[in-house]
Scaffold this motif. Sequence first.
Motif, mmCIF file in Angstrom:
data_model
loop_
_atom_site.group_PDB
_atom_site.id
_atom_site.type_symbol
_atom_site.label_atom_id
_atom_site.label_comp_id
_atom_site.label_asym_id
_atom_site.label_seq_id
_atom_site.Cartn_x
_atom_site.Cartn_y
_atom_site.Cartn_z
ATOM 1 N N PRO A 122 0.828 -1.218 0.000
ATOM 2 C CA PRO A 122 0.000 0.000 0.000
ATOM 3 C C PRO A 122 0.859 1.263 0.000
ATOM 4 O O PRO A 122 1.973 1.262 0.540
ATOM 5 N N HIS A 123 0.370 2.322 -0.609
ATOM 6 C CA HIS A 123 1.034 3.635 -0.647
ATOM 7 C C HIS A 123 2.389 3.615 -1.356
ATOM 8 O O HIS A 123 3.245 4.466 -1.091
ATOM 9 N N THR A 125 3.278 4.354 -4.407
ATOM 10 C CA THR A 125 3.519 5.564 -5.199
ATOM 11 C C THR A 125 3.885 6.742 -4.307
ATOM 12 O O THR A 125 4.788 7.535 -4.629
ATOM 13 N N LEU A 126 3.229 6.865 -3.185
ATOM 14 C CA LEU A 126 3.517 7.958 -2.247
ATOM 15 C C LEU A 126 4.934 7.825 -1.685
ATOM 16 O O LEU A 126 5.659 8.826 -1.564
ATOM 17 N N TYR A 127 5.345 6.590 -1.360
ATOM 18 C CA TYR A 127 6.709 6.357 -0.889
ATOM 19 C C TYR A 127 7.717 6.816 -1.949
ATOM 20 O O TYR A 127 8.705 7.481 -1.649
ATOM 21 N N ASN A 181 5.475 3.433 11.378
ATOM 22 C CA ASN A 181 4.928 3.882 10.094
ATOM 23 C C ASN A 181 6.046 4.292 9.139
ATOM 24 O O ASN A 181 6.815 5.212 9.427
ATOM 25 N N LEU A 183 5.725 5.691 6.201
ATOM 26 C CA LEU A 183 5.431 6.988 5.585
ATOM 27 C C LEU A 183 5.983 8.130 6.448
ATOM 28 O O LEU A 183 6.620 9.066 5.921
#
Length: 499
Positions: A122-123, A125-127, A181, A183
């Motif tokens: 999950p996430h 692309t954000l990473y 976390n 992120l």
Amino acid sequence: MSTRTNNAIKNISYNIGYQLLMLVLGFVNRTIFLYFLNVEYLGIQAVFKDILTLLSMADLGLITAMTYSFYKPLAEKNEAYISGLVHFYKKVCNVIALVIFLGGLGLIPFLKYVVNLKTDMPHLTLYYLLYLLNTVASYIVVYKTTVLVADQKGYITAKYGSIFNILQNIVLCLFLWLTHNFLVYLIIQVFFTYIYNFVVSAIASKEYPYINKKVSLAKDDIRGLFDNIKAVFVYKTSNVLINATDSTLISIIVGTTVVGFYSNYMLVVSKAISLLTTVFNSLTASLGNLIVEEGKAKRYEVFQILQTICSGLSVIVVTLMFFLLQDFIRLWLGKAYLLDTLVLYAIIINLYFSVILLPVWVYREATGLYKQIKYVMLGTACSNLLLSIILGHFIGLPGILFGTVLAKLLTYVWYEPILLFKQFFGHSSRSYFLELLKNIALLLVLFLLGSLLSRFLFVTGYLSFICKAFLLLVLSVSCVYIFYRKSTGLRFVKAKFGL
């Protein structure tokens, strides 16, 4: 003692201290990282680093060319020309930062083909976007901080780098413990990267207030700078393809999780290489001035000293790493994180090349030799990709790493010293290769002695590990001293330290 000599000593001492600090912080950070997050995140980190290093080829070798172009005007104290260079490079760096950012955005649809995990992350692309922002940050102020490095004041950036890295690692560990976390971990990294860059930019402006004056270079000067950048482009591109593709290939061919396991080994090895590279790179600015001011005889004398020192260090470092790396990983992280012995052999051979060739590489940067070897490096890069892909499909991770070894052996390992000796020393390179063979022979003798020692000393805990490390250190240092005791390099070291 001259100001330049003092600065050179400061550079080396500060940079050694900085790298040792990074070594400790790196292990602390990695240990806490693996305690709170799984190894898949570690693999993603390594893969993204490779991708963004490849993207950074957009700088066309600018930083190397930039440092080289500052040597002469700094020696001549030509403030107007230095200011003109800074403002020219500012424009170029801004364009490069934009190109890297847009290019990074363009790669987002392809991430699913590079990251090879059994379950979706999950996430992702954000990473990746946070890593991209972190990479772009370095181009914001590098046109100023390069002046410090070229003027042998890199110790200033090392000092502030240490301060910010300590703070960053404390905050990272604290937030990992509180949030677990990934992120949040990345956001903190980006924050500290930008703060550090703005601080060192302000320091460079204070050290050289004249660089803030807007000075335009003549068209002929700009044309010459672009010619130099173009010459570095092929060399830079090739060097990146050689050194920044292994993790990506491992991820695609073997799996992203394996990249995480491999990155633990490379954390140890890369820190050792960084420590040695920092010492030698600290000499580049001094050598840049030496190349301008001295003749071939003096250049060759300095090279002999550096080569002898590096030969001794290569034997010690490679011996310790060969016999201690597996034990260290097992004690540090556990048996589950160990890789095959064949992987260790490939890592050690690549490590040896990285250490033994340091004097040649330092002279390459100081003399601008990259202009002559750019196509050889391109050949290395192409053969590295081809051999790593072929061998990787047949024998997996070891094949990818041995592909890099073979590519280096077939190309610049032998060609670059020949060119350096011919153009800048006026000597035959035969003596260099003879010394290299002697160094390898000494290393093989130590491998034999180390194997005998390892049969009688089993590592069951940190105490026995320290005992083994100490005995191997004494053994390797003794052999190096006996072998090189009459060499120019060792006599120079003994004289400097009053031994």
